[in-house]
Design a protein around this motif. Structure first.
Motif, short mmCIF file in Angstrom:
data_model
loop_
_atom_site.label_atom_id
_atom_site.label_comp_id
_atom_site.label_asym_id
_atom_site.label_seq_id
_atom_site.Cartn_x
_atom_site.Cartn_y
_atom_site.Cartn_z
N THR A 188 12.70 3.90 -0.97
CA THR A 188 13.82 3.87 -1.85
C THR A 188 13.29 4.29 -3.21
OG1 THR A 188 13.89 1.46 -2.47
CG2 THR A 188 15.63 2.34 -1.11
N CYS A 189 12.01 4.02 -3.67
CA CYS A 189 11.44 4.57 -4.68
C CYS A 189 11.04 5.91 -4.81
CB CYS A 189 9.86 3.71 -4.86
SG CYS A 189 8.81 4.57 -6.19
N ALA A 190 10.69 6.44 -3.55
CA ALA A 190 10.48 7.96 -3.53
C ALA A 190 11.79 8.67 -3.48
CB ALA A 190 9.68 8.00 -2.04
N GLN A 191 12.77 8.06 -2.85
CA GLN A 191 14.10 9.04 -3.02
C GLN A 191 14.63 8.79 -4.19
OE1 GLN A 191 14.01 10.74 -0.51
NE2 GLN A 191 15.97 10.31 0.32
N VAL A 230 4.62 19.34 -12.68
CA VAL A 230 3.98 20.48 -12.41
C VAL A 230 4.50 20.94 -11.10
CG1 VAL A 230 1.75 21.64 -12.52
CG2 VAL A 230 2.36 19.92 -13.99
N VAL A 231 4.41 20.21 -10.03
CA VAL A 231 4.99 20.79 -8.55
C VAL A 231 5.95 19.87 -8.25
CG1 VAL A 231 3.99 20.67 -6.35
CG2 VAL A 231 2.31 20.89 -8.01
N PRO A 232 7.04 20.47 -7.79
CA PRO A 232 8.20 19.92 -7.44
C PRO A 232 8.10 18.82 -6.36
CG PRO A 232 8.74 22.26 -7.49
CD PRO A 232 7.13 22.04 -7.64
N PRO A 233 8.47 17.75 -6.64
CA PRO A 233 8.68 16.37 -5.44
C PRO A 233 9.34 16.98 -4.40
CG PRO A 233 9.82 15.76 -7.35
CD PRO A 233 9.43 17.03 -7.59
N THR A 234 8.36 16.67 -3.04
CA THR A 234 9.37 16.73 -2.03
C THR A 234 8.97 15.68 -1.06
OG1 THR A 234 7.80 18.34 -0.96
CG2 THR A 234 9.28 19.26 -2.22
N ILE A 235 9.81 15.34 0.06
CA ILE A 235 9.16 14.66 1.08
C ILE A 235 8.27 15.10 2.07
CG2 ILE A 235 10.16 13.25 3.19
CD1 ILE A 235 11.17 12.13 0.30
N GLN A 272 0.82 -1.12 -0.01
CA GLN A 272 -0.18 0.01 -0.04
C GLN A 272 0.91 1.27 0.10
OE1 GLN A 272 -2.20 -0.92 3.60
NE2 GLN A 272 -4.00 -1.44 2.43
N LEU A 273 1.83 1.04 0.75
CA LEU A 273 3.02 2.43 0.80
C LEU A 273 3.41 2.50 -0.55
CD1 LEU A 273 4.35 4.66 2.46
CD2 LEU A 273 5.93 3.28 2.88
N LEU A 274 4.04 1.53 -1.09
CA LEU A 274 4.69 1.93 -2.59
C LEU A 274 3.43 2.23 -3.59
CD1 LEU A 274 6.94 1.39 -4.45
CD2 LEU A 274 6.10 -1.06 -4.92
N GLU A 275 2.13 1.77 -3.30
CA GLU A 275 1.18 2.34 -4.37
C GLU A 275 0.96 3.89 -3.91
OE1 GLU A 275 -1.98 -0.38 -3.80
OE2 GLU A 275 -1.02 -1.93 -5.36
N ARG A 280 1.45 6.98 -6.46
CA ARG A 280 0.23 8.00 -6.80
C ARG A 280 0.60 9.39 -6.34
NH1 ARG A 280 -2.72 4.14 -4.25
NH2 ARG A 280 -2.87 5.31 -2.22
N TYR A 281 1.55 9.62 -5.34
CA TYR A 281 1.52 11.05 -5.09
C TYR A 281 2.62 11.67 -6.05
CZ TYR A 281 4.69 14.64 -3.64
OH TYR A 281 5.37 15.86 -3.35
N PHE A 282 3.63 10.86 -6.61
CA PHE A 282 4.21 11.33 -7.99
C PHE A 282 3.56 11.46 -9.09
CE2 PHE A 282 7.72 9.83 -4.97
CZ PHE A 282 8.66 11.02 -5.13
N ASP A 283 2.63 10.48 -9.40
CA ASP A 283 1.79 10.77 -10.50
C ASP A 283 0.84 11.70 -10.24
OD1 ASP A 283 3.06 8.47 -11.57
OD2 ASP A 283 1.32 7.11 -11.03
N SER A 284 0.42 12.14 -9.29
CA SER A 284 -0.47 13.22 -9.02
C SER A 284 0.07 14.49 -9.12
CB SER A 284 -0.92 13.16 -7.29
OG SER A 284 -0.17 13.85 -6.42
#
Length: 180
Positions: A101-104, A68-73, A14-17, A21-25
């Motif tokens: 690690t996907c997020a990073q 469109v929006v820079p990705p941040t933690i 669920q966390l990976l998904e 989704r965050y990055f895709d959004s």
């Protein structure tokens, strides 16, 4: 400070998904295009250009991710609805390694692209983030030789003076002075 006794908000899957989704959004996939001349000219005699999708060597369209929006933690944490401490706990838990690690990795890819393509004042923040969060560094190698080409032996004071001189030179280059 382990939260092994507490139930986690997300399972590893669920966390990976949710991370994806965050990055895709906040991004979209864009086809790379180039302008090519047509055989026509405008009323001033300039060639009329049209856009064409760029294809790679395999004949496939080249696409890239545009944020469109820079990705941040911080943005990811808000999107997930968790605290910073919970995110840190996920990072420490081997079961969540793929998601964290996907997020990073996606953030690093964004920053590296920005570092290569962005110019001006906004570049400094990208470089700061890469250096402080991904151990990237700007390497400077300085070789000091005397007039006959051999290595120079220097006292500690001479080394400090040389370092101060180099710091001033690089400081003025960053400010747009360019050195000499």
């Amino acid at each position: 400070m382990s939260d092994t006794g507490r139930k986690k908000t997300y399972t590893p899957k669920q966390l990976l998904e949710a991370v994806e989704r965050y990055f895709d959004s906040i991004s979209r996939v864009v086809a790379a295009k180039e302008k090519v001349p047509t055989k026509k000219k405008d009323e001033y005699g300039h060639p009329i250009m049209r856009e064409r999708v760029i294809k790679n060597q395999l004949g496939e369209p080249i696409t890239y991710v545009e944020y469109v929006v820079p990705p941040t933690i911080g943005g990811l944490i808000l999107y997930l609805g968790i605290s910073e401490q919970t995110w840190c706990n996920y990072q420490k838990d081997e079961r969540y390694l793929e998601a964290t690690t996907c997020a990073q990795g996606r953030r690093r890819a964004y920053l590296e692209k920005e570092n290569l393509t962005r110019s001006g004042g906004g570049l400094r923040g990208v470089q700061f983030d890469l250096q402080n969060n991904f151990n990237a560094s700007e390497r400077v190698t300085v070789e000091v030789h005397d007039r006959v080409g051999g290595a120079v032996k220097m006292s500690l004071e001479e080394k400090e003076a040389l370092l101060r001189e180099l710091a001033m030179e690089f400081g003025s280059a960053e400010e747009g002075g360019g050195g000499e």
